[in-house]
Write a protein that holds these residues in place. Sequence first.
Motif, PDB file in Angstrom:
ATOM      1  N   THR A  18       0.758  -1.215  -0.105  1.00 23.65           N
ATOM      2  CA  THR A  18       0.048   0.031  -0.086  1.00 23.65           C
ATOM      3  C   THR A  18       1.038   1.274   0.093  1.00 23.65           C
ATOM      4  O   THR A  18       0.667   1.816  -0.640  1.00 23.65           O
ATOM      5  CB  THR A  18      -0.737   0.025   0.949  1.00 23.65           C
ATOM      6  OG1 THR A  18      -1.434  -1.253   1.090  1.00 23.65           O
ATOM      7  CG2 THR A  18      -2.038   1.485   1.265  1.00 23.65           C
ATOM      8  N   PHE A  60       0.827   4.083  -3.249  1.00 21.52           N
ATOM      9  CA  PHE A  60       1.024   5.449  -2.391  1.00 21.52           C
ATOM     10  C   PHE A  60       1.831   5.937  -3.122  1.00 21.52           C
ATOM     11  O   PHE A  60       1.269   7.323  -3.620  1.00 21.52           O
ATOM     12  CB  PHE A  60       0.053   5.334  -0.350  1.00 21.52           C
ATOM     13  CG  PHE A  60      -0.460   6.807  -0.132  1.00 21.52           C
ATOM     14  CD1 PHE A  60      -1.148   6.753  -0.397  1.00 21.52           C
ATOM     15  CD2 PHE A  60       0.924   7.230   0.166  1.00 21.52           C
ATOM     16  CE1 PHE A  60      -1.008   8.781  -0.132  1.00 21.52           C
ATOM     17  CE2 PHE A  60       0.346   8.815   0.582  1.00 21.52           C
ATOM     18  CZ  PHE A  60      -0.363   9.563   0.511  1.00 21.52           C
ATOM     19  N   SER A 108      -8.766   8.995  -4.068  1.00 22.38           N
ATOM     20  CA  SER A 108      -8.105   8.583  -4.950  1.00 22.38           C
ATOM     21  C   SER A 108      -7.078   7.348  -4.552  1.00 22.38           C
ATOM     22  O   SER A 108      -6.559   5.898  -5.027  1.00 22.38           O
ATOM     23  CB  SER A 108      -8.408   8.224  -5.986  1.00 22.38           C
ATOM     24  OG  SER A 108      -7.208   8.970  -6.784  1.00 22.38           O
ATOM     25  N   PRO A 158      -4.763   5.280  -2.499  1.00 18.01           N
ATOM     26  CA  PRO A 158      -5.225   4.105  -2.412  1.00 18.01           C
ATOM     27  C   PRO A 158      -4.613   4.278  -0.855  1.00 18.01           C
ATOM     28  O   PRO A 158      -3.386   4.244  -0.116  1.00 18.01           O
ATOM     29  CB  PRO A 158      -3.310   2.746  -3.282  1.00 18.01           C
ATOM     30  CG  PRO A 158      -2.456   3.985  -3.426  1.00 18.01           C
ATOM     31  CD  PRO A 158      -3.687   5.581  -3.449  1.00 18.01           C
ATOM     32  N   GLY A 159      -5.690   3.120  -0.190  1.00 18.70           N
ATOM     33  CA  GLY A 159      -4.971   2.510   0.787  1.00 18.70           C
ATOM     34  C   GLY A 159      -5.745   3.997   2.370  1.00 18.70           C
ATOM     35  O   GLY A 159      -5.573   3.965   3.687  1.00 18.70           O
TER      36      GLY A 159
END
Length: 151
Positions: A79, A83, A127, A129-130
């Motif tokens: 992640t 990111f 949007s 990630p994570g």
Amino acid sequence: MIDHIDRSILRYLREDGRITATALAAKVGLTVAPCHRRLRELEASGVIRGYRADIDPAAVGLGFEAIVFVTLRQVDRGTMEIFENRVAANPNIVEAQRLFGKPDYLLKVIAEDLPAYQRFYDAELTSLPGVERLTSTLVMKSLKANAGPPV
């Protein structure tokens, strides 16, 4: 290890990254050849990471700044890599730091104005990630930017 002459070179370059080797040598009390050699060594060793223009964001229509604190749902390697790659690739995110504790990241975002920031927030930041939580703080006034380390 850098000495007082190298530190002097770095101070002058921080003030004027376009200074000529001849002018720099005169300021630090060296002839051109040894000054140029030291300059190349500072570049090769990574002390000097590069040269760039310091552009005023407001002068190019990007006068709105926000600091965004990001907390991730999970902090695992996959992640974080995704990111961090997405953050690094986004031109409106001009600074990013990974932090100890909560929040996990601090981002500096520039935009045209508040409505443009809102669109960026809705489309891009949410949007990533994570992401569990985004907290924005709007910048009222920049007092000091891109100062670099003291040398």
